[in-house]
Design a protein around this motif. Structure first.
Motif, PDB file in Angstrom:
ATOM      1  N   VAL A 117      58.319  -1.751  52.751  1.00 56.49           N
ATOM      2  CA  VAL A 117      57.204  -2.662  52.478  1.00 56.49           C
ATOM      3  C   VAL A 117      56.809  -2.503  51.011  1.00 56.49           C
ATOM      4  O   VAL A 117      56.572  -1.396  50.529  1.00 56.49           O
ATOM      5  CB  VAL A 117      56.003  -2.362  53.387  1.00 56.49           C
ATOM      6  N   THR A 118      56.763  -3.633  50.309  1.00 56.20           N
ATOM      7  CA  THR A 118      56.402  -3.656  48.892  1.00 56.20           C
ATOM      8  C   THR A 118      55.169  -4.527  48.701  1.00 56.20           C
ATOM      9  O   THR A 118      55.110  -5.639  49.225  1.00 56.20           O
ATOM     10  CB  THR A 118      57.562  -4.218  48.046  1.00 56.20           C
ATOM     11  N   ILE A 119      54.191  -4.025  47.955  1.00 53.85           N
ATOM     12  CA  ILE A 119      53.006  -4.812  47.644  1.00 53.85           C
ATOM     13  C   ILE A 119      52.760  -4.759  46.144  1.00 53.85           C
ATOM     14  O   ILE A 119      52.688  -3.679  45.552  1.00 53.85           O
ATOM     15  CB  ILE A 119      51.758  -4.291  48.390  1.00 53.85           C
ATOM     16  N   HIS A 120      52.628  -5.922  45.531  1.00 55.50           N
ATOM     17  CA  HIS A 120      52.259  -6.043  44.129  1.00 55.50           C
ATOM     18  C   HIS A 120      50.833  -6.593  44.068  1.00 55.50           C
ATOM     19  O   HIS A 120      50.575  -7.734  44.439  1.00 55.50           O
ATOM     20  CB  HIS A 120      53.210  -6.988  43.399  1.00 55.50           C
ATOM     21  N   GLY A 121      49.908  -5.754  43.612  1.00 60.81           N
ATOM     22  CA  GLY A 121      48.512  -6.160  43.533  1.00 60.81           C
ATOM     23  C   GLY A 121      47.778  -5.868  44.827  1.00 60.81           C
ATOM     24  O   GLY A 121      47.653  -6.736  45.693  1.00 60.81           O
ATOM     25  N   LEU A 122      47.292  -4.627  44.968  1.00 61.43           N
ATOM     26  CA  LEU A 122      46.569  -4.202  46.162  1.00 61.43           C
ATOM     27  C   LEU A 122      45.260  -3.550  45.733  1.00 61.43           C
ATOM     28  O   LEU A 122      45.260  -2.643  44.904  1.00 61.43           O
ATOM     29  CB  LEU A 122      47.412  -3.214  46.965  1.00 61.43           C
ATOM     30  N   ALA A 123      44.157  -4.028  46.294  1.00 60.73           N
ATOM     31  CA  ALA A 123      42.850  -3.437  46.023  1.00 60.73           C
ATOM     32  C   ALA A 123      42.171  -3.120  47.350  1.00 60.73           C
ATOM     33  O   ALA A 123      42.149  -3.966  48.251  1.00 60.73           O
ATOM     34  CB  ALA A 123      41.977  -4.392  45.207  1.00 60.73           C
ATOM     35  N   VAL A 124      41.657  -1.904  47.458  1.00 60.10           N
ATOM     36  CA  VAL A 124      40.933  -1.473  48.659  1.00 60.10           C
ATOM     37  C   VAL A 124      39.649  -0.794  48.194  1.00 60.10           C
ATOM     38  O   VAL A 124      39.690   0.119  47.366  1.00 60.10           O
ATOM     39  CB  VAL A 124      41.764  -0.492  49.514  1.00 60.10           C
ATOM     40  N   GLU A 125      38.512  -1.221  48.754  1.00 59.28           N
ATOM     41  CA  GLU A 125      37.247  -0.727  48.228  1.00 59.28           C
ATOM     42  C   GLU A 125      36.258  -0.354  49.325  1.00 59.28           C
ATOM     43  O   GLU A 125      36.093  -1.086  50.310  1.00 59.28           O
ATOM     44  CB  GLU A 125      36.606  -1.795  47.335  1.00 59.28           C
ATOM     45  N   HIS A 126      35.638   0.813  49.141  1.00 60.33           N
ATOM     46  CA  HIS A 126      34.396   1.226  49.796  1.00 60.33           C
ATOM     47  C   HIS A 126      34.525   1.622  51.254  1.00 60.33           C
ATOM     48  O   HIS A 126      33.504   1.768  51.941  1.00 60.33           O
ATOM     49  CB  HIS A 126      33.320   0.118  49.688  1.00 60.33           C
ATOM     50  N   THR A 127      35.736   1.803  51.790  1.00 61.91           N
ATOM     51  CA  THR A 127      35.832   2.216  53.187  1.00 61.91           C
ATOM     52  C   THR A 127      35.396   3.673  53.322  1.00 61.91           C
ATOM     53  O   THR A 127      35.364   4.429  52.349  1.00 61.91           O
ATOM     54  CB  THR A 127      37.244   2.010  53.755  1.00 61.91           C
ATOM     55  N   THR A 128      35.075   4.084  54.554  1.00 69.66           N
ATOM     56  CA  THR A 128      34.366   5.343  54.740  1.00 69.66           C
ATOM     57  C   THR A 128      35.282   6.556  54.878  1.00 69.66           C
ATOM     58  O   THR A 128      34.786   7.692  54.865  1.00 69.66           O
ATOM     59  CB  THR A 128      33.478   5.263  55.993  1.00 69.66           C
ATOM     60  N   GLU A 129      36.607   6.335  55.009  1.00 72.07           N
ATOM     61  CA  GLU A 129      37.555   7.448  55.048  1.00 72.07           C
ATOM     62  C   GLU A 129      38.655   7.174  54.020  1.00 72.07           C
ATOM     63  O   GLU A 129      38.350   6.668  52.943  1.00 72.07           O
ATOM     64  CB  GLU A 129      38.088   7.633  56.476  1.00 72.07           C
ATOM     65  N   ASP A 130      39.907   7.528  54.285  1.00 75.52           N
ATOM     66  CA  ASP A 130      40.987   7.183  53.351  1.00 75.52           C
ATOM     67  C   ASP A 130      41.000   5.678  53.131  1.00 75.52           C
ATOM     68  O   ASP A 130      40.949   4.890  54.086  1.00 75.52           O
ATOM     69  CB  ASP A 130      42.344   7.619  53.919  1.00 75.52           C
ATOM     70  N   GLN A 131      41.138   5.268  51.862  1.00 74.59           N
ATOM     71  CA  GLN A 131      41.131   3.834  51.561  1.00 74.59           C
ATOM     72  C   GLN A 131      42.433   3.162  52.013  1.00 74.59           C
ATOM     73  O   GLN A 131      42.408   2.075  52.586  1.00 74.59           O
ATOM     74  CB  GLN A 131      40.928   3.611  50.064  1.00 74.59           C
ATOM     75  N   ALA A 132      43.563   3.804  51.755  1.00 74.12           N
ATOM     76  CA  ALA A 132      44.880   3.268  52.116  1.00 74.12           C
ATOM     77  C   ALA A 132      45.743   4.417  52.593  1.00 74.12           C
ATOM     78  O   ALA A 132      45.737   5.496  51.989  1.00 74.12           O
ATOM     79  CB  ALA A 132      45.527   2.575  50.919  1.00 74.12           C
ATOM     80  N   VAL A 133      46.514   4.181  53.677  1.00 70.87           N
ATOM     81  CA  VAL A 133      47.409   5.209  54.213  1.00 70.87           C
ATOM     82  C   VAL A 133      48.768   4.592  54.476  1.00 70.87           C
ATOM     83  O   VAL A 133      48.874   3.544  55.130  1.00 70.87           O
ATOM     84  CB  VAL A 133      46.863   5.835  55.513  1.00 70.87           C
TER      85      VAL A 133
END
Length: 255
Positions: A117-133
């Protein structure tokens, strides 16, 4: 996508978007490299213009299939929401309500189980545990932006949550241009490291990692920034790099 109710449920996990079948793996659902799945221009949010601050989900996006290409994903747990009629701002002079602990809860922005899986341009904000796994093999992310939650509890640091996590079982993962920012408004939160990659830096025989890192542990230009308020991110990735102490000044690890 704006969540008013649970949009999808898989295995007891509430999410906004499920790609592939719950329980599948990189081996059972490898996808087709000659005809990959494509996810583009996804803006997922929990809270914001919705006046109901109890809206929630567990994970915004989960990708189970392999050979998926993503472009421009912004996964946002609200840090601020609209004022109710007659309500005063809770942090004046701001003219909106800043989200506090317990409002608009989201555990994680994205979980990736599929391989390749390839992602170009990923933003993750303000979640309460790990933002991205990331659980899948041969993942590749180019340009990643993450702002940690303003309303983080002290346990956010104690539980060692991070802005980007590659799971311990993964042997091959690449990420480039990754920035994690802090603005711990409510508590003196100390995050030990902004990102975690179990294969970085890989040591070659007779080497000491760093410039000898193998392709399996590719990390390019990771950095952290303290935006405002208290707390601290103590290191950039895997405990390497200096603490981000000065507001607005990026701290980098050159690899």
């Amino acid at each position: 996508l704006e969540k008013d109710e649970t949009a999808a449920r898989g295995g007891g996990v509430a999410s906004l978007l499920e790609w592939g079948e719950e329980g599948s793996s990189g081996e059972s659902d490898p996808g087709d490299p000659s005809n990959p799945g494509v996810v583009t221009d996804v803006f997922a949010r929990v809270g914001g213009s919705n006046l109901d601050r109890s809206v929630s989900t567990d994970v915004m996006v989960r990708i189970h299939s392999g050979n998926v290409l993503g472009d421009n994903l912004w996964l946002w747990r609200a840090d601020h929401v609209a004022l109710r009629p007659g309500e005063e701002p809770n942090f004046p002079p701001l003219d909106y309500h800043q989200v506090v602990e317990g409002e608009c809860p989201v555990r994680t922005g994205i979980e990736v189980y599929g391989n390749d899986v390839t992602i170009h341009g990923l933003a993750v904000e303000h979640t309460t545990e790990d933002q991205a796994v990331w659980y899948g093999e041969r993942g590749n992310v180019q340009f990643y932006q993450s702002e940690l939650p303003y309303d983080a509890a002290l346990d956010f640091g104690r539980e060692k949550f991070v802005g980007y996590r590659v799971h311990e079982s993964v042997t091959d993962h690449a990420i480039g241009g990754a920035g994690v920012y802090s603005n711990f408004r409510d508590h003196d939160v100390h995050v030990e490291t902004a990102m975690y990659h179990p294969r970085w830096p890989e040591e070659e025989e007779g080497g000491e990692g760093g410039e000898n890192a193998t392709a399996e542990g590719t990390v390019i230009n990771p950095f952290v920034v303290k935006l405002d308020n208290g707390g601290v991110i103590r290191s950039v990735i895997n405990g390497r790099g200096d603490a981000a102490l000065e507001e607005g000044v990026p701290v980098r690890v050159h690899v």
